[in-house]
Design a protein around this motif. Structure first.
Motif, mmCIF file in Angstrom:
data_model
loop_
_atom_site.group_PDB
_atom_site.id
_atom_site.type_symbol
_atom_site.label_atom_id
_atom_site.label_comp_id
_atom_site.label_asym_id
_atom_site.label_seq_id
_atom_site.Cartn_x
_atom_site.Cartn_y
_atom_site.Cartn_z
ATOM 1 N N LEU A 157 8.530 3.635 13.031
ATOM 2 C CA LEU A 157 9.962 3.562 13.297
ATOM 3 C C LEU A 157 10.389 2.206 13.855
ATOM 4 C CD1 LEU A 157 10.574 7.105 14.829
ATOM 5 C CD2 LEU A 157 10.680 6.380 12.438
ATOM 6 N N LEU A 158 9.457 1.448 14.411
ATOM 7 C CA LEU A 158 9.788 0.131 14.948
ATOM 8 C C LEU A 158 9.982 -0.906 13.858
ATOM 9 C CD1 LEU A 158 7.357 -0.015 18.009
ATOM 10 C CD2 LEU A 158 9.795 0.569 17.988
ATOM 11 N N ARG A 159 9.658 -0.546 12.625
ATOM 12 C CA ARG A 159 9.799 -1.481 11.510
ATOM 13 C C ARG A 159 10.753 -0.939 10.449
ATOM 14 N NH1 ARG A 159 6.774 -5.902 11.324
ATOM 15 N NH2 ARG A 159 5.168 -6.149 12.909
ATOM 16 N N LEU A 160 11.757 -0.175 10.915
ATOM 17 C CA LEU A 160 12.767 0.362 10.007
ATOM 18 C C LEU A 160 14.138 -0.195 10.358
ATOM 19 C CD1 LEU A 160 11.915 4.174 9.666
ATOM 20 C CD2 LEU A 160 11.467 2.351 8.025
ATOM 21 N N ALA A 161 14.878 -0.620 9.354
ATOM 22 C CA ALA A 161 16.279 -0.994 9.516
ATOM 23 C C ALA A 161 17.106 0.075 8.820
ATOM 24 C CB ALA A 161 16.545 -2.360 8.890
ATOM 25 N N LEU A 162 17.975 0.766 9.565
ATOM 26 C CA LEU A 162 18.725 1.888 9.040
ATOM 27 C C LEU A 162 20.203 1.535 8.905
ATOM 28 C CD1 LEU A 162 17.191 4.757 11.230
ATOM 29 C CD2 LEU A 162 16.309 3.773 9.113
ATOM 30 N N VAL A 163 20.743 1.733 7.718
ATOM 31 C CA VAL A 163 22.184 1.597 7.479
ATOM 32 C C VAL A 163 22.644 2.957 6.955
ATOM 33 C CG1 VAL A 163 24.006 0.229 6.397
ATOM 34 C CG2 VAL A 163 21.776 -0.812 6.833
ATOM 35 N N PRO A 164 22.918 3.907 7.849
ATOM 36 C CA PRO A 164 23.119 5.292 7.421
ATOM 37 C C PRO A 164 24.438 5.559 6.703
ATOM 38 C CG PRO A 164 23.433 5.085 9.794
ATOM 39 C CD PRO A 164 22.935 3.763 9.326
ATOM 40 N N PRO A 184 0.812 -1.225 0.000
ATOM 41 C CA PRO A 184 0.000 0.000 0.000
ATOM 42 C C PRO A 184 0.839 1.266 0.000
ATOM 43 C CG PRO A 184 0.004 -1.017 2.171
ATOM 44 C CD PRO A 184 0.679 -1.988 1.253
ATOM 45 N N LEU A 185 0.253 2.322 -0.567
ATOM 46 C CA LEU A 185 0.841 3.651 -0.580
ATOM 47 C C LEU A 185 -0.083 4.616 0.155
ATOM 48 C CD1 LEU A 185 1.910 3.896 -4.330
ATOM 49 C CD2 LEU A 185 3.484 4.086 -2.393
ATOM 50 N N SER A 187 5.038 0.331 5.822
ATOM 51 C CA SER A 187 5.453 0.213 7.220
ATOM 52 C C SER A 187 4.262 0.272 8.156
ATOM 53 C CB SER A 187 6.457 1.314 7.576
ATOM 54 O OG SER A 187 5.842 2.568 7.757
ATOM 55 N N ARG A 188 3.254 1.061 7.829
ATOM 56 C CA ARG A 188 2.074 1.161 8.688
ATOM 57 C C ARG A 188 1.208 -0.093 8.619
ATOM 58 N NH1 ARG A 188 2.091 5.160 12.417
ATOM 59 N NH2 ARG A 188 -0.177 5.343 12.311
ATOM 60 N N SER A 189 1.349 -0.861 7.542
ATOM 61 C CA SER A 189 0.548 -2.083 7.403
ATOM 62 C C SER A 189 1.269 -3.311 7.951
ATOM 63 C CB SER A 189 0.179 -2.302 5.937
ATOM 64 O OG SER A 189 1.328 -2.599 5.170
ATOM 65 N N GLY A 190 2.465 -3.107 8.546
ATOM 66 C CA GLY A 190 3.156 -4.220 9.193
ATOM 67 C C GLY A 190 4.388 -4.720 8.492
ATOM 68 N N SER A 191 4.772 -4.109 7.363
ATOM 69 C CA SER A 191 5.965 -4.550 6.637
ATOM 70 C C SER A 191 7.215 -3.886 7.193
ATOM 71 C CB SER A 191 5.841 -4.194 5.144
ATOM 72 O OG SER A 191 4.826 -4.941 4.525
ATOM 73 N N TRP A 192 8.324 -4.594 7.127
ATOM 74 C CA TRP A 192 9.616 -4.013 7.455
ATOM 75 C C TRP A 192 10.153 -3.260 6.248
ATOM 76 C CZ3 TRP A 192 13.161 -3.992 11.588
ATOM 77 C CH2 TRP A 192 12.698 -4.615 12.761
ATOM 78 N N CYS A 193 10.857 -2.151 6.499
ATOM 79 C CA CYS A 193 11.474 -1.355 5.443
ATOM 80 C C CYS A 193 12.925 -1.090 5.818
ATOM 81 C CB CYS A 193 10.746 -0.023 5.253
ATOM 82 S SG CYS A 193 8.982 -0.173 4.844
ATOM 83 N N LEU A 216 10.808 8.805 1.166
ATOM 84 C CA LEU A 216 10.424 8.253 2.468
ATOM 85 C C LEU A 216 8.917 8.033 2.550
ATOM 86 C CD1 LEU A 216 12.716 10.415 4.769
ATOM 87 C CD2 LEU A 216 12.881 7.945 4.456
ATOM 88 N N THR A 217 8.149 8.932 1.968
ATOM 89 C CA THR A 217 6.693 8.812 2.029
ATOM 90 C C THR A 217 6.207 7.584 1.277
ATOM 91 O OG1 THR A 217 6.496 11.219 2.231
ATOM 92 C CG2 THR A 217 4.518 10.032 1.625
ATOM 93 N N LEU A 218 6.945 7.160 0.248
ATOM 94 C CA LEU A 218 6.560 5.954 -0.480
ATOM 95 C C LEU A 218 6.592 4.711 0.405
ATOM 96 C CD1 LEU A 218 8.378 6.416 -3.922
ATOM 97 C CD2 LEU A 218 5.971 6.837 -3.379
ATOM 98 N N LEU A 219 7.316 4.774 1.524
ATOM 99 C CA LEU A 219 7.419 3.632 2.432
ATOM 100 C C LEU A 219 6.349 3.635 3.520
ATOM 101 C CD1 LEU A 219 10.228 3.728 1.021
ATOM 102 C CD2 LEU A 219 11.235 3.047 3.205
#
Length: 243
Positions: A110-117, A42-43, A84-90, A77-80
């Motif tokens: 934010l609980l479903r984000l993996a960040l490699v900055p 979803p978007l 992420s709100r529907s339960g997917s990891w990003c 970022l908004t495309l994600l």
């Protein structure tokens, strides 16, 4: 989840063995069992008209471009948000200062984000590893991407049925034509006068081209962000609301 990738050759030698298992372990546990049940992710409603399926298609590569400060990072970022709100990891790769508060205001979980900055030269490897397990990976391309790396990541996204979003300064930074290219062609902040007022929203003009746009360019205008922080359709009410 933050994963700090090494940026130098010495760092890769010392930390690479630890970093790769960290990403691989995340990929292994993040992918939901039912991830292949739907081909679409979803978007947010204001951005759905940009896509022929009104959603992100699994296995697709979407390029987001725009001049610095125009809003391309916010758009990517908004495309994600919907996924992420529907339960997917990003996963986010290469966004050195992702702006955690701003991401929360956009609606990302934010609980479903993996960040490699700061992946350094290992950015393509980090993105490929995340594509093995998370549903959407956003990568900031470090300048022009080589043909091998571009093909590898697009092929990995198709194989793993993940969506790849590439953030770059120009469409030419990606070696092959993506499924869709969304360009921020212009943007205007509203809410301020001459020496007074507060920024309340940014009106962004978008151009969409690519195979997923039926081969023709379409144009859209949205609030990115609106006063409340998230994207919104272009109507008279959103920019004027107090933040």
């Amino acid at each position: 989840m933050f994963v700090q990738a090494p940026s130098g050759a010495g760092g890769r030698a010392r930390d690479g063995a630890r970093e790769r298992p960290d990403l691989a372990a995340l990929a292994a546990r993040a992918r939901p069992v039912s991830s292949a049940a739907s081909r679409l992710l979803p978007l947010p409603a204001p951005l759905a008209p940009l896509f022929s399926d009104r959603a992100l298609r699994r296995g697709s590569t979407t390029m987001v471009t725009g001049a610095p400060g125009a809003g391309a990072t916010t758009l990517a970022l908004t495309l994600l948000v919907g996924a992420s709100r529907s339960g997917s990891w990003c996963g986010l790769v290469g966004l050195a200062d992702p702006g955690v508060v701003a991401m929360a205001e956009l609606g990302l979980d934010l609980l479903r984000l993996a960040l490699v900055p700061a992946p350094g030269g290992a950015w393509a490897e980090a993105a490929a590893t995340l594509l093995d397990g998370v549903d959407v990976v956003l990568v900031r391309a470090p300048g022009r991407v080589g043909l091998t790396a571009g093909r590898l990541l697009s092929a990995r996204a198709k194989e793993r049925k993940s969506a790849l979003v590439v953030l770059g300064a120009r469409a030419a930074d990606w070696p092959e034509a993506p499924d869709l290219t969304v360009t921020v062609t212009g943007s205007t902040w509203v809410g301020i006068g001459t020496g007074h007022g507060h920024l309340r929203g940014r009106r962004a003009e978008l151009s969409v081209t690519g195979r997923r746009s039926a081969g023709r360019e379409t144009r859209h205008t949205v609030w990115l962000p609106a006063a409340a922080g998230a994207a919104a359709p272009l109507d008279a009410g959103h920019a004027g609301r107090s933040a």
